[in-house]
Design a protein around this motif. Sequence first.
Motif, PDB file in Angstrom:
ATOM      1  N   ILE A   2       0.809  -1.574   0.624  1.00  0.00           N
ATOM      2  CA  ILE A   2       0.410  -0.334  -0.281  1.00  0.00           C
ATOM      3  C   ILE A   2       0.918   1.415   0.154  1.00  0.00           C
ATOM      4  CG2 ILE A   2      -1.805  -1.024   1.112  1.00  0.00           C
ATOM      5  CD1 ILE A   2      -1.103   0.119   3.600  1.00  0.00           C
ATOM      6  N   PRO A   3       0.376   2.465  -0.406  1.00  0.00           N
ATOM      7  CA  PRO A   3       1.499   3.001  -0.529  1.00  0.00           C
ATOM      8  C   PRO A   3       1.312   4.031   0.914  1.00  0.00           C
ATOM      9  CG  PRO A   3      -0.636   4.552  -1.555  1.00  0.00           C
ATOM     10  CD  PRO A   3      -0.659   2.552  -1.085  1.00  0.00           C
ATOM     11  N   ILE A   4       2.772   4.608   1.466  1.00  0.00           N
ATOM     12  CA  ILE A   4       2.802   4.451   2.626  1.00  0.00           C
ATOM     13  C   ILE A   4       3.265   6.267   2.530  1.00  0.00           C
ATOM     14  CG2 ILE A   4       3.008   2.383   3.628  1.00  0.00           C
ATOM     15  CD1 ILE A   4       6.129   3.474   3.641  1.00  0.00           C
ATOM     16  N   ASP A   5       3.386   6.715   1.667  1.00  0.00           N
ATOM     17  CA  ASP A   5       4.213   8.047   1.864  1.00  0.00           C
ATOM     18  C   ASP A   5       3.291   9.223   3.109  1.00  0.00           C
ATOM     19  OD1 ASP A   5       6.301   7.939   0.475  1.00  0.00           O
ATOM     20  OD2 ASP A   5       5.170   9.373  -1.774  1.00  0.00           O
ATOM     21  N   ASP A   6       2.067   8.962   3.234  1.00  0.00           N
ATOM     22  CA  ASP A   6       1.406   9.495   4.355  1.00  0.00           C
ATOM     23  C   ASP A   6       2.079   8.876   5.702  1.00  0.00           C
ATOM     24  OD1 ASP A   6       0.591  11.532   2.926  1.00  0.00           O
ATOM     25  OD2 ASP A   6      -1.317   9.925   2.416  1.00  0.00           O
ATOM     26  N   SER A   7       2.204   8.185   5.633  1.00  0.00           N
ATOM     27  CA  SER A   7       2.661   7.121   7.273  1.00  0.00           C
ATOM     28  C   SER A   7       3.633   8.014   7.865  1.00  0.00           C
ATOM     29  CB  SER A   7       3.599   5.740   6.837  1.00  0.00           C
ATOM     30  OG  SER A   7       3.869   6.021   8.146  1.00  0.00           O
ATOM     31  N   PRO A   8       3.841   7.905   9.469  1.00  0.00           N
ATOM     32  CA  PRO A   8       4.328   9.165  10.407  1.00  0.00           C
ATOM     33  C   PRO A   8       6.242   8.374  10.053  1.00  0.00           C
ATOM     34  CG  PRO A   8       2.988   8.155  11.000  1.00  0.00           C
ATOM     35  CD  PRO A   8       2.433   7.310  10.055  1.00  0.00           C
ATOM     36  N   ILE A   9       6.055   7.262   9.964  1.00  0.00           N
ATOM     37  CA  ILE A   9       7.101   6.916   9.494  1.00  0.00           C
ATOM     38  C   ILE A   9       8.116   7.246   8.031  1.00  0.00           C
ATOM     39  CG2 ILE A   9       6.773   4.176  10.462  1.00  0.00           C
ATOM     40  CD1 ILE A   9       7.514   2.934   8.341  1.00  0.00           C
ATOM     41  N   VAL A  10       7.082   7.532   7.641  1.00  0.00           N
ATOM     42  CA  VAL A  10       8.092   8.586   5.763  1.00  0.00           C
ATOM     43  C   VAL A  10       8.041  10.294   6.339  1.00  0.00           C
ATOM     44  CG1 VAL A  10       7.892   8.738   3.279  1.00  0.00           C
ATOM     45  CG2 VAL A  10       7.097   6.561   4.789  1.00  0.00           C
ATOM     46  N   ARG A  11       8.925  10.776   5.604  1.00  0.00           N
ATOM     47  CA  ARG A  11       9.641  12.260   5.464  1.00  0.00           C
ATOM     48  C   ARG A  11       9.819  11.973   4.298  1.00  0.00           C
ATOM     49  NH1 ARG A  11      14.009  15.078   9.046  1.00  0.00           N
ATOM     50  NH2 ARG A  11      14.332  17.111   7.695  1.00  0.00           N
ATOM     51  N   ASP A  12       9.253  13.088   3.710  1.00  0.00           N
ATOM     52  CA  ASP A  12       9.382  13.479   2.255  1.00  0.00           C
ATOM     53  C   ASP A  12       9.530  12.393   1.217  1.00  0.00           C
ATOM     54  OD1 ASP A  12       8.970  16.114   3.134  1.00  0.00           O
ATOM     55  OD2 ASP A  12      11.016  16.059   3.603  1.00  0.00           O
ATOM     56  N   GLY A  13       8.835  11.120   1.371  1.00  0.00           N
ATOM     57  CA  GLY A  13       9.491   9.706   0.779  1.00  0.00           C
ATOM     58  C   GLY A  13      10.636   9.145   1.001  1.00  0.00           C
ATOM     59  N   LYS A  14      11.052   9.370   2.820  1.00  0.00           N
ATOM     60  CA  LYS A  14      11.996   8.839   3.243  1.00  0.00           C
ATOM     61  C   LYS A  14      12.308   8.101   4.933  1.00  0.00           C
ATOM     62  CE  LYS A  14      15.279   9.761  -0.660  1.00  0.00           C
ATOM     63  NZ  LYS A  14      15.730  10.976  -0.445  1.00  0.00           N
ATOM     64  N   SER A  15      12.437   7.470   4.738  1.00  0.00           N
ATOM     65  CA  SER A  15      13.137   6.822   6.616  1.00  0.00           C
ATOM     66  C   SER A  15      13.622   6.830   6.695  1.00  0.00           C
ATOM     67  CB  SER A  15      11.813   5.191   6.816  1.00  0.00           C
ATOM     68  OG  SER A  15      10.671   5.940   5.439  1.00  0.00           O
ATOM     69  N   LEU A  16      13.819   6.939   7.825  1.00  0.00           N
ATOM     70  CA  LEU A  16      15.107   6.543   8.868  1.00  0.00           C
ATOM     71  C   LEU A  16      14.915   5.586   9.644  1.00  0.00           C
ATOM     72  CD1 LEU A  16      18.540   8.993   9.854  1.00  0.00           C
ATOM     73  CD2 LEU A  16      17.864   6.858  10.581  1.00  0.00           C
ATOM     74  N   ILE A  17      14.966   4.376   9.791  1.00  0.00           N
ATOM     75  CA  ILE A  17      14.653   3.651  10.823  1.00  0.00           C
ATOM     76  C   ILE A  17      15.947   3.222  11.974  1.00  0.00           C
ATOM     77  CG2 ILE A  17      12.966   1.653  11.481  1.00  0.00           C
ATOM     78  CD1 ILE A  17      12.207   1.627   8.603  1.00  0.00           C
ATOM     79  N   LEU A  18      15.444   3.400  13.495  1.00  0.00           N
ATOM     80  CA  LEU A  18      16.482   3.315  14.166  1.00  0.00           C
ATOM     81  C   LEU A  18      16.473   2.391  14.844  1.00  0.00           C
ATOM     82  CD1 LEU A  18      18.708   4.588  15.573  1.00  0.00           C
ATOM     83  CD2 LEU A  18      17.322   5.490  17.291  1.00  0.00           C
ATOM     84  N   ALA A  19      17.126   1.264  14.333  1.00  0.00           N
ATOM     85  CA  ALA A  19      16.601   0.038  15.108  1.00  0.00           C
ATOM     86  C   ALA A  19      17.312  -0.430  17.233  1.00  0.00           C
ATOM     87  CB  ALA A  19      16.848  -0.925  14.199  1.00  0.00           C
ATOM     88  N   MET A  20      17.129  -1.495  17.056  1.00  0.00           N
ATOM     89  CA  MET A  20      17.649  -1.648  18.443  1.00  0.00           C
ATOM     90  C   MET A  20      16.893  -2.887  18.646  1.00  0.00           C
ATOM     91  SD  MET A  20      18.418  -0.218  21.991  1.00  0.00           S
ATOM     92  CE  MET A  20      16.230  -0.747  22.887  1.00  0.00           C
TER      93      MET A  20
END
Length: 262
Positions: A2-20
């Motif tokens: 599904i398109p996720i551009d509106d998801s909070p985990i996306v900013r300007d079409g990109k993501s930086l996920i911090l994994a821990m």
Amino acid sequence: MIPIDDSPIVRDGKSLILAMDHGLEHGPVDFEGVPEKLDPSTVFETATHDAVTAMAVQKGIAEGYYPSYEDDVNLLCKLNGTSNLWMGEPDSPVNCSVDYAADLGADAVGFTVYSGSNHEVEMYEEFREIQEQSREHDLPVVMWSYPRGQGLKNDTSPSTIAYATRLALEIGADVAKVKYPGSTEAMAYACKAAGDMPVVMSGGSKVSDYEFLSTVEAAVDAGCKGLAVGRNVWQRENPEPLLDALEKVIYEEEPAEAALEE
Ligand code: FBP
């Protein structure tokens, strides 16, 4: 997908996920050089940096620590995970349901799939279940798409990584998180194989600022929509300067060298 551009985990079409999730996946050994980071709050603090669009943790960490950060951090709740003590074919038991992740306030869910493992059949069935349940909650599914197992000689070869992104698209992931296949060309091919589904690069073990940022630059040039990274960020005493530089390389598409100089 599904398109996720509106998801909070996306900013300007990109993501930086911090994994821990390393305390489960690798054990406390990953925290040896930075023992203060054994306190999950320290890494949640890091995730409040503007560059970070989500923090990926296991259920227990989410339960204990996310309530103090829900206004400042988006939660990506991992639904499966395995310990380094397991010596069998790659597998990753489900330890959290989609309903429970949603109750915890998750903005997305994460699921590891080891295609090629002798446990592939069960893992695909589990993925089907969580993928369909995630749709009911409108939660994007980030697939840790890590082909590995007895029959696989090289889990980061260009053909393996392109296979990893393509199969993620085909079985319904919304984002595929894959390892770097060694070159911009190979990553570009893997992104192409994913169609319109965003691909993010996995971090790997800690390297110098420049080496890491150059690889991120190459991945972004190749069409990656960002990064899902752990050790290269929080194994640094002070991750802020690196996050400042990552913000420029990922969202403003600046070269690594320029991002480091500023
Ligand atoms: P890193 O950036 O530290 O490699 O973290 C990314 C990640 O996918 C973590 O979410 C996970 O704990 C770890 O890598 C698993 O790596 P592997 O299975 O290759 O040891």
